[in-house]
Design a protein around this motif. Structure first.
Motif, short mmCIF file in Angstrom:
data_model
loop_
_atom_site.label_atom_id
_atom_site.label_comp_id
_atom_site.label_asym_id
_atom_site.label_seq_id
_atom_site.Cartn_x
_atom_site.Cartn_y
_atom_site.Cartn_z
N GLY A 249 0.78 -1.23 0.00
CA GLY A 249 0.00 0.00 0.00
C GLY A 249 0.81 1.28 0.00
O GLY A 249 0.29 2.35 0.34
N ALA A 250 2.09 1.22 -0.39
CA ALA A 250 2.93 2.42 -0.45
C ALA A 250 3.85 2.33 -1.66
O ALA A 250 4.19 1.23 -2.12
CB ALA A 250 3.76 2.57 0.83
N ILE A 251 4.27 3.47 -2.17
CA ILE A 251 5.24 3.53 -3.26
C ILE A 251 6.62 3.26 -2.66
O ILE A 251 7.01 3.90 -1.68
CB ILE A 251 5.23 4.91 -3.96
N ILE A 252 7.35 2.29 -3.24
CA ILE A 252 8.69 1.98 -2.71
C ILE A 252 9.81 2.35 -3.68
O ILE A 252 10.97 2.41 -3.27
CB ILE A 252 8.82 0.50 -2.30
N SER A 253 9.47 2.58 -4.95
CA SER A 253 10.53 2.99 -5.86
C SER A 253 9.95 3.69 -7.09
O SER A 253 8.79 3.51 -7.45
CB SER A 253 11.39 1.80 -6.30
N LEU A 254 10.81 4.50 -7.67
CA LEU A 254 10.56 5.14 -8.96
C LEU A 254 11.86 4.96 -9.74
O LEU A 254 12.91 5.43 -9.31
CB LEU A 254 10.21 6.61 -8.81
N ASP A 255 11.77 4.25 -10.84
CA ASP A 255 12.96 3.94 -11.64
C ASP A 255 12.82 4.51 -13.04
O ASP A 255 11.72 4.59 -13.59
CB ASP A 255 13.13 2.41 -11.74
N TRP A 256 13.97 4.86 -13.63
CA TRP A 256 14.00 5.27 -15.02
C TRP A 256 13.88 4.02 -15.88
O TRP A 256 14.49 3.01 -15.59
CB TRP A 256 15.29 6.03 -15.33
N GLY A 257 13.08 4.10 -16.91
CA GLY A 257 12.89 2.99 -17.82
C GLY A 257 11.47 2.43 -17.72
O GLY A 257 10.71 2.79 -16.83
N TRP A 258 11.14 1.59 -18.68
CA TRP A 258 9.82 1.00 -18.76
C TRP A 258 9.86 -0.36 -18.10
O TRP A 258 10.67 -1.20 -18.47
CB TRP A 258 9.38 0.88 -20.22
N GLY A 259 8.99 -0.58 -17.11
CA GLY A 259 8.94 -1.86 -16.41
C GLY A 259 8.38 -2.97 -17.29
O GLY A 259 7.59 -2.72 -18.19
N ARG A 260 8.77 -4.18 -16.97
CA ARG A 260 8.32 -5.34 -17.74
C ARG A 260 6.85 -5.61 -17.49
O ARG A 260 6.08 -5.86 -18.41
CB ARG A 260 9.16 -6.55 -17.34
N ASP A 261 6.44 -5.61 -16.23
CA ASP A 261 5.06 -5.90 -15.87
C ASP A 261 4.31 -4.60 -15.60
O ASP A 261 4.87 -3.65 -15.05
CB ASP A 261 5.01 -6.79 -14.62
N GLN A 262 3.05 -4.56 -15.98
CA GLN A 262 2.22 -3.37 -15.79
C GLN A 262 0.94 -3.78 -15.06
O GLN A 262 0.17 -4.57 -15.58
CB GLN A 262 1.88 -2.73 -17.14
#
Length: 152
Positions: free
Chosen positions: A20-33
């Motif tokens: 229930g919380a945001i744990i990361s923000l990464d540059w690039g497109w994630g594999r799973d959506q």
């Protein structure tokens, strides 16, 4: 862990949620959506923020890190948009040194939302930035927020 990616002016970004919380923000497109309510809210907030960056992130964040890193990130999270603090000013609030604050900034798993781009060196030195574009991203984010940077 659910992830959701978005297009942004500084390239693709991927948000990750846990408990229930945001744990990361990464540059690039994630594999799973995965479109969870929280990730959709965070994506929509970021889309809006890139158009008008004068607000603080209102959703829960839970970055993984040491107790010291979390103290630094808490101070950084309170820096209003369009303002900056120096590594030294933060070290005076949380202890440690400007270098240890810089190391905590480099380990920030949620850049932009924990706005480490608002932390600069003394005397106009920008320090570093972990985004894909490095200092160019930091300069772009600061200028987006209206920070006037010294020109060399």
């Amino acid at each position: 862990m659910p992830q959701l990616s978005l297009h942004s002016p500084i390239g693709p970004l991927t948000l990750t949620e846990e408990d229930g919380a945001i744990i990361s923000l990464d540059w690039g497109w994630g594999r799973d959506q995965t479109e969870t309510p929280l990730l959709c809210q965070a994506r929509d907030w970021l889309d809006s923020w890139f158009d008008s960056p004068q607000k603080q992130f209102p959703l829960p964040l839970k970055p993984h890190g040491t107790a010291y890193q979390k103290k630094v990130w808490a101070v950084v999270s309170a820096i209003p948009p369009g303002e900056t603090l120096t590594y030294k000013q933060i070290s005076e609030k949380v202890g440690g040194s400007p270098r240890s604050v810089g190391q905590a900034m480099g380990a920030n798993p949620i850049p932009i939302l924990i706005p480490c781009h608002r932390v600069v060196g003394a005397g106009g030195n920008l320090g570093g930035y972990s985004g894909d574009g490095g200092l160019e991203d930091k300069i772009w984010l600061l200028e987006l927020e209206g920070v006037v940077l010294p020109r060399k």
